[in-house]
Design a protein around this motif. Structure first.
Motif, PDB file in Angstrom:
ATOM      1  N   HIS A   2       0.846  -1.193   0.000  1.00 49.24           N
ATOM      2  CA  HIS A   2       0.000   0.000   0.000  1.00 49.24           C
ATOM      3  C   HIS A   2       0.885   1.249   0.000  1.00 49.24           C
ATOM      4  O   HIS A   2       1.788   1.390   0.820  1.00 49.24           O
ATOM      5  CB  HIS A   2      -0.903   0.010   1.229  1.00 49.24           C
ATOM      6  N   LEU A   3       0.619   2.157  -0.939  1.00 53.36           N
ATOM      7  CA  LEU A   3       1.370   3.402  -1.014  1.00 53.36           C
ATOM      8  C   LEU A   3       0.627   4.487  -0.253  1.00 53.36           C
ATOM      9  O   LEU A   3      -0.605   4.559  -0.276  1.00 53.36           O
ATOM     10  CB  LEU A   3       1.559   3.813  -2.472  1.00 53.36           C
ATOM     11  N   GLN A   4       1.375   5.351   0.407  1.00 56.74           N
ATOM     12  CA  GLN A   4       0.774   6.438   1.186  1.00 56.74           C
ATOM     13  C   GLN A   4       0.441   7.612   0.275  1.00 56.74           C
ATOM     14  O   GLN A   4       1.315   8.150  -0.400  1.00 56.74           O
ATOM     15  CB  GLN A   4       1.751   6.897   2.280  1.00 56.74           C
ATOM     16  N   GLU A   5      -0.829   8.008   0.256  1.00 50.83           N
ATOM     17  CA  GLU A   5      -1.231   9.131  -0.578  1.00 50.83           C
ATOM     18  C   GLU A   5      -1.066  10.436   0.193  1.00 50.83           C
ATOM     19  O   GLU A   5      -1.456  10.551   1.359  1.00 50.83           O
ATOM     20  CB  GLU A   5      -2.677   8.984  -1.037  1.00 50.83           C
ATOM     21  N   LEU A   6      -0.475  11.441  -0.475  1.00 55.20           N
ATOM     22  CA  LEU A   6      -0.281  12.754   0.116  1.00 55.20           C
ATOM     23  C   LEU A   6      -1.153  13.772  -0.617  1.00 55.20           C
ATOM     24  O   LEU A   6      -1.269  13.729  -1.842  1.00 55.20           O
ATOM     25  CB  LEU A   6       1.184  13.186   0.018  1.00 55.20           C
ATOM     26  N   ASP A   7      -1.708  14.677   0.123  1.00 52.38           N
ATOM     27  CA  ASP A   7      -2.551  15.712  -0.489  1.00 52.38           C
ATOM     28  C   ASP A   7      -1.690  16.887  -0.924  1.00 52.38           C
ATOM     29  O   ASP A   7      -1.833  18.018  -0.443  1.00 52.38           O
ATOM     30  CB  ASP A   7      -3.627  16.164   0.502  1.00 52.38           C
ATOM     31  N   GLY A  17      -2.410  14.485  -5.055  1.00 56.40           N
ATOM     32  CA  GLY A  17      -2.532  13.057  -4.799  1.00 56.40           C
ATOM     33  C   GLY A  17      -1.287  12.256  -5.110  1.00 56.40           C
ATOM     34  O   GLY A  17      -1.369  11.175  -5.690  1.00 56.40           O
ATOM     35  N   MET A  18      -0.102  12.740  -4.740  1.00 61.43           N
ATOM     36  CA  MET A  18       1.141  11.984  -4.939  1.00 61.43           C
ATOM     37  C   MET A  18       1.184  10.808  -3.954  1.00 61.43           C
ATOM     38  O   MET A  18       0.780  10.932  -2.799  1.00 61.43           O
ATOM     39  CB  MET A  18       2.352  12.889  -4.720  1.00 61.43           C
ATOM     40  N   ASN A  19       1.714   9.660  -4.405  1.00 66.53           N
ATOM     41  CA  ASN A  19       1.783   8.447  -3.580  1.00 66.53           C
ATOM     42  C   ASN A  19       3.228   8.122  -3.213  1.00 66.53           C
ATOM     43  O   ASN A  19       4.058   7.884  -4.095  1.00 66.53           O
ATOM     44  CB  ASN A  19       1.168   7.258  -4.328  1.00 66.53           C
ATOM     45  N   VAL A  20       3.530   8.101  -1.908  1.00 65.01           N
ATOM     46  CA  VAL A  20       4.891   7.828  -1.424  1.00 65.01           C
ATOM     47  C   VAL A  20       5.214   6.339  -1.566  1.00 65.01           C
ATOM     48  O   VAL A  20       4.397   5.482  -1.222  1.00 65.01           O
ATOM     49  CB  VAL A  20       5.030   8.245   0.050  1.00 65.01           C
ATOM     50  N   SER A  61       8.722  12.520  -7.643  1.00 70.20           N
ATOM     51  CA  SER A  61       9.351  13.677  -7.006  1.00 70.20           C
ATOM     52  C   SER A  61       9.801  13.323  -5.602  1.00 70.20           C
ATOM     53  O   SER A  61       9.158  12.513  -4.913  1.00 70.20           O
ATOM     54  CB  SER A  61       8.345  14.837  -6.938  1.00 70.20           C
ATOM     55  N   ASN A  62      10.906  13.919  -5.167  1.00 72.47           N
ATOM     56  CA  ASN A  62      11.279  13.880  -3.754  1.00 72.47           C
ATOM     57  C   ASN A  62      10.495  14.979  -3.050  1.00 72.47           C
ATOM     58  O   ASN A  62      10.877  16.158  -3.095  1.00 72.47           O
ATOM     59  CB  ASN A  62      12.777  14.091  -3.567  1.00 72.47           C
ATOM     60  N   VAL A  63       9.408  14.588  -2.415  1.00 72.75           N
ATOM     61  CA  VAL A  63       8.518  15.581  -1.813  1.00 72.75           C
ATOM     62  C   VAL A  63       9.085  16.151  -0.524  1.00 72.75           C
ATOM     63  O   VAL A  63       8.514  17.088   0.049  1.00 72.75           O
ATOM     64  CB  VAL A  63       7.109  14.989  -1.575  1.00 72.75           C
ATOM     65  N   SER A  64      10.227  15.625  -0.042  1.00 74.08           N
ATOM     66  CA  SER A  64      10.915  16.196   1.124  1.00 74.08           C
ATOM     67  C   SER A  64      12.052  17.122   0.730  1.00 74.08           C
ATOM     68  O   SER A  64      12.773  17.634   1.591  1.00 74.08           O
ATOM     69  CB  SER A  64      11.476  15.067   2.007  1.00 74.08           C
ATOM     70  N   PHE A  65      12.231  17.353  -0.560  1.00 75.94           N
ATOM     71  CA  PHE A  65      13.379  18.124  -1.044  1.00 75.94           C
ATOM     72  C   PHE A  65      13.348  19.560  -0.552  1.00 75.94           C
ATOM     73  O   PHE A  65      12.318  20.237  -0.603  1.00 75.94           O
ATOM     74  CB  PHE A  65      13.397  18.110  -2.568  1.00 75.94           C
ATOM     75  N   ASP A  66      14.506  20.036  -0.078  1.00 77.80           N
ATOM     76  CA  ASP A  66      14.678  21.422   0.342  1.00 77.80           C
ATOM     77  C   ASP A  66      15.837  22.014  -0.460  1.00 77.80           C
ATOM     78  O   ASP A  66      17.001  21.688  -0.199  1.00 77.80           O
ATOM     79  CB  ASP A  66      14.971  21.500   1.836  1.00 77.80           C
ATOM     80  N   PRO A  67      15.556  22.875  -1.439  1.00 82.94           N
ATOM     81  CA  PRO A  67      16.642  23.402  -2.286  1.00 82.94           C
ATOM     82  C   PRO A  67      17.681  24.192  -1.503  1.00 82.94           C
ATOM     83  O   PRO A  67      18.821  24.332  -1.964  1.00 82.94           O
ATOM     84  CB  PRO A  67      15.902  24.287  -3.301  1.00 82.94           C
ATOM     85  N   ALA A  68      17.325  24.684  -0.328  1.00 79.46           N
ATOM     86  CA  ALA A  68      18.287  25.445   0.464  1.00 79.46           C
ATOM     87  C   ALA A  68      19.431  24.563   0.976  1.00 79.46           C
ATOM     88  O   ALA A  68      20.477  25.079   1.376  1.00 79.46           O
ATOM     89  CB  ALA A  68      17.581  26.107   1.649  1.00 79.46           C
ATOM     90  N   LEU A  69      19.251  23.244   0.954  1.00 82.36           N
ATOM     91  CA  LEU A  69      20.277  22.339   1.458  1.00 82.36           C
ATOM     92  C   LEU A  69      21.318  21.956   0.415  1.00 82.36           C
ATOM     93  O   LEU A  69      22.348  21.356   0.755  1.00 82.36           O
ATOM     94  CB  LEU A  69      19.624  21.059   1.997  1.00 82.36           C
ATOM     95  N   THR A  70      21.069  22.267  -0.861  1.00 82.08           N
ATOM     96  CA  THR A  70      22.002  21.878  -1.919  1.00 82.08           C
ATOM     97  C   THR A  70      22.892  23.047  -2.312  1.00 82.08           C
ATOM     98  O   THR A  70      22.542  24.212  -2.115  1.00 82.08           O
ATOM     99  CB  THR A  70      21.245  21.371  -3.154  1.00 82.08           C
TER     100      THR A  70
END
Length: 401
Positions: A2-7, A17-20, A61-70
């Motif tokens: 089961h994939l986790q759906e994100l709103d 509706g992205m699914n992790v 997509s990496n939905v945890s991505f923070d561009p400030a960290l790169t």
């Protein structure tokens, strides 16, 4: 599974509706910066990778991505241009684009030109005039007979540069680093304006290759956007382009698209080779279930080599090595050093795991028993290099388990 759906909306299409399906904690936030000490490498900033797929387009997509960290600057060393195998591909691709799109005496913009390898080729072989954008550009790396026709701007391409005109836009191995891909492509479309004869060409990693090979070593923090043929075509047609061609190359590792701007986009138009959504979602489900087993198998293999007293090294000191080592939790005790032919990397250290990168000519002084090649396409080239050094280790690639 089961994939986790994100709103949350898909960065390409805006559909929620992205699914992790995959998560990595503690991933180094850059994997090819030149780090000059082991301490800096071991203490390098880390972030979370949370891969999610759009069920309507297949975009990942990496939905945890923070561009400030790169970081993207002159220390960013991603070039593959020291490999004869890669250079043959690069030259063939440049000639193909020149022939296919009649790139002779044209103006070319390259978005994300890195150290300038490819746009220099296009300008020498065309001949053409080129403008390259990249904050990682280093002056003087590629002396060229076309130098007076080349301009480099050490900055990200953005809205402030849309006044630059070109007959051809090229963007290689850059779109995967951009979190809001829809906004970026609309910027490119605005830069082109009503010049509908302009061609755009993009090359990116092929997400289907990653999914099908369970290639956890190809998942790293800088890559926040992953495309399949269908999701790439979906992005282009939703941001004002007509897809001319869609193909893969380099043993299917790279995904290519050629497109033209259109005055009246038709998002519902069929795209040859782009109807892959069902297969992508099936591959995502398999990746989510099988990758933990793949990781465990590699951990067991490394442990078995060490139990036999075998000294192990990796060949390829780039992003794949960083992802491979940090995902498996392997430090210098397990793998003391990593080999790379890029002389700019010699004496630097891998983010996260801390191995020093050595040149191939170091190997006879401390011969490995096992060499794990980070990219299978280089197996023949690396085997020849090892033979020339008088070495005969066991050779594996990351795909051999």
């Amino acid at each position: 599974m089961h994939l986790q759906e994100l709103d949350i909306p898909c960065p390409g299409s805006g559909v929620p509706g992205m699914n992790v399906f995959y998560r990595v904690e503690g991933a180094p936030t850059n994997s090819v910066l030149l780090l000059n000490s082991q301490q800096e490498a071991l203490n390098f900033p880390r972030g979370t990778i949370t891969l999610a797929v759009s069920p309507t387009s297949g975009f990942i997509s990496n939905v945890s991505f923070d561009p400030a960290l790169t970081q993207y600057n002159a220390r960013y060393e991603a070039t593959q241009g020291y490999s004869p195998t890669f250079n043959r591909f690069h030259q063939r691709l440049a000639q193909d684009l020149i022939d296919r799109f009649d790139l002779h005496n044209k103006t070319i913009i390259e978005i994300g030109c890195d150290k300038g390898d490819f746009i220099t080729m296009l300008c020498e072989m065309g001949p053409n005039t080129g403008i390259g954008f990249d904050p990682a550009y280093v002056p003087g790396r590629h002396p060229s007979e076309a130098a007076d026709r080349l301009t480099f701007i050490a900055d990200f391409y953005s809205e402030k540069y849309t006044a630059y005109d070109a007959d051809f836009f090229v963007c290689k191995m850059t779109l995967e680093h951009i979190p809001n891909t829809g906004a970026f492509m609309r910027t490119v479309r605005r830069a082109i304006g009503d010049r509908e004869e302009t061609i755009v060409f993009f090359q990116i990693p092929n997400a289907c290759y990653v999914l099908e090979d369970l290639a956890f070593w190809d998942v790293y923090y800088e890559h926040c956007s992953y495309f399949t043929k269908g999701s790439l075509a979906h992005l282009f047609r939703h941001t004002g382009f007509t897809v001319l061609d869609l193909w893969t190359d380099y043993d299917d590792q790279y995904l290519m698209i050629a497109a033209q701007p259109t005055a009246v986009p038709d998002p519902s138009a069929p795209i040859p080779l782009g109807d892959d959504l069902d297969g992508v979602l099936t591959a995502v489900e398999r990746f989510a279930t099988a990758v933990p087993q793949k990781i465990a198998a590699w951990q067991e293999k490394i442990a078995a080599f060490r139990a036999q007293g075998q000294k192990i090294t990796l060949w390829g000191g780039g992003s794949k090595a960083v992802a491979f080592l940090t995902t498996l939790g392997l430090g210098v005790d397990e793998i003391p050093y990593v080999v790379d032919i890029n002389p700019h990397k010699t004496g630097t250290f891998l983010a996260g795991s801390g191995q020093e990168i050595v040149a191939p000519d170091y190997l006879p002084t401390d011969p490995p028993d096992v060499v794990i090649i980070m990219n299978p396409i280089y197996r023949a080239e690396i085997s020849r290099d090892l033979q020339a050094l008088g070495l005969n280790p066991t050779i594996m690639t990351v795909e051999d388990l």
